[in-house]
Design an enzyme around this catalytic site. Structure first.
Site, PDB file in Angstrom:
ATOM      1  N   LYS A  52       0.853  -1.188   0.000  1.00 36.05           N
ATOM      2  CA  LYS A  52       0.000   0.000   0.000  1.00 36.05           C
ATOM      3  C   LYS A  52       0.890   1.239   0.000  1.00 36.05           C
ATOM      4  CE  LYS A  52      -4.346   1.152   2.333  1.00 36.05           C
ATOM      5  NZ  LYS A  52      -5.067   1.030   3.605  1.00 36.05           N
TER       6      LYS A  52
HETATM    7  O1  G3P Z   1      -7.836   1.760   5.160  1.00 33.40           O
HETATM    8  C1  G3P Z   1      -8.102   3.094   4.990  1.00 33.40           C
HETATM    9  C2  G3P Z   1      -9.472   3.562   5.342  1.00 33.40           C
HETATM   10  O2  G3P Z   1     -10.471   2.671   5.118  1.00 33.40           O
HETATM   11  C3  G3P Z   1      -9.567   4.536   6.455  1.00 33.40           C
HETATM   12  O3  G3P Z   1     -10.870   4.699   6.973  1.00 33.40           O
HETATM   13  O4  G3P Z   1     -12.470   5.527   8.648  1.00 33.40           O
HETATM   14  O5  G3P Z   1     -10.012   5.966   8.969  1.00 33.40           O
HETATM   15  O6  G3P Z   1     -11.306   7.158   7.212  1.00 33.40           O
HETATM   16  P1  G3P Z   1     -11.177   5.915   8.002  1.00 33.40           P
END
Ligand code: G3P
Length: 218
Positions: free
Chosen positions: A83
């Site tokens: 990633k």
């Molecule tokens: O993996 C990255 C992503 O899904 C982050 O989610 O909720 O931290 O914006 P969030």
């Protein structure tokens, strides 16, 4: 649509993988922090449970170091997906790592132009962050729509759209309607996808009527 789970919690991953409905896993440095475990151990354990792509994020910011970290992470297991952040250095690293045959997920995508660049760099997955755009009063789902349109305009762009930063069950439905190839979903939201109060109510009624018949199937 493929379902990935967005967590580094092995117990949660094992529980969801047992349904047979899990296609992959995404992690990020914040989720590794939350797990309280060394990253390499976490990724190794997850790849042993889930045969599909498991995203492991580099933390270098310069392309050369990203490439080095990416090769190191990819050596943990054949299903590790490196990633990389959507920066010029990340795109450069993406081009090199995908050229070497590694799976790459380009993350922190907030615009259609960024997604176009990631596809040109050969990304296996692009991760547009829906929830974080919604948090700013913008329309995260519009971004998925726009990327779908752009990718569909050009046969040579084969990058899969991985809807990320999903916060609600509606996000999953809308991402599917917009044609995202994958949704990466937090475990709590993933479990909610099967729930409906009318399902519970209906089942309760059926079971109560069944008990009154005095029958048993087996
Ligand atoms: O993996 C990255 C992503 O899904 C982050 O989610 O909720 O931290 O914006 P969030």
């Amino acid at each position: 649509m493929k379902f990935f789970v967005d967590t580094a919690d092995l117990a949660e991953i094992e529980e969801i993988a047992a349904t047979g409905l899990l296609d992959g896993v995404t992690t990020n440095p914040s989720l590794i922090l939350k797990s309280g475990r060394p990253m390499v151990d976490v990724i190794r354990d997850i790849t042993a449970v889930v045969p599909g792509p498991v995203s492991a994020e580099v933390t270098a910011t310069k392309a050369d170091k990203m490439i080095e970290e990416g090769r190191f992470l990819a050596a943990i297991a054949s299903n590790v997906t490196v990633k990389l952040p959507l920066t010029w250095d990340g795109l450069r690293a993406c081009k090199v790592l995908t050229g070497e045959g590694f799976l790459v997920n380009v993350t922190l995508c907030f615009s259609a132009n960024q997604a176009l660049l990631a596809a040109k760099a050969g990304a296996t997955f692009i991760s547009p962050f829906i929830g974080r755009l919604d948090d700013l009063g913008l329309d995260g789902m519009k971004l998925i729509d726009d990327i779908r349109t752009i990718y569909d305009n050009y046969d040579e762009l084969e990058t899969e759209i991985l809807a990320a930063s999903i916060r609600t069950v509606n996000h999953v439905q809308q991402a599917a309607l917009a044609g995202a190839d994958v949704s990466t979903v937090p475990p709590a939201i993933l479990k909610k996808l099967a729930e409906h109060p009318l399902t519970d109510k209906g089942l309760e009624q059926f079971l109560s009527d069944w008990a009154k018949t005095g029958q048993s199937i087996l």
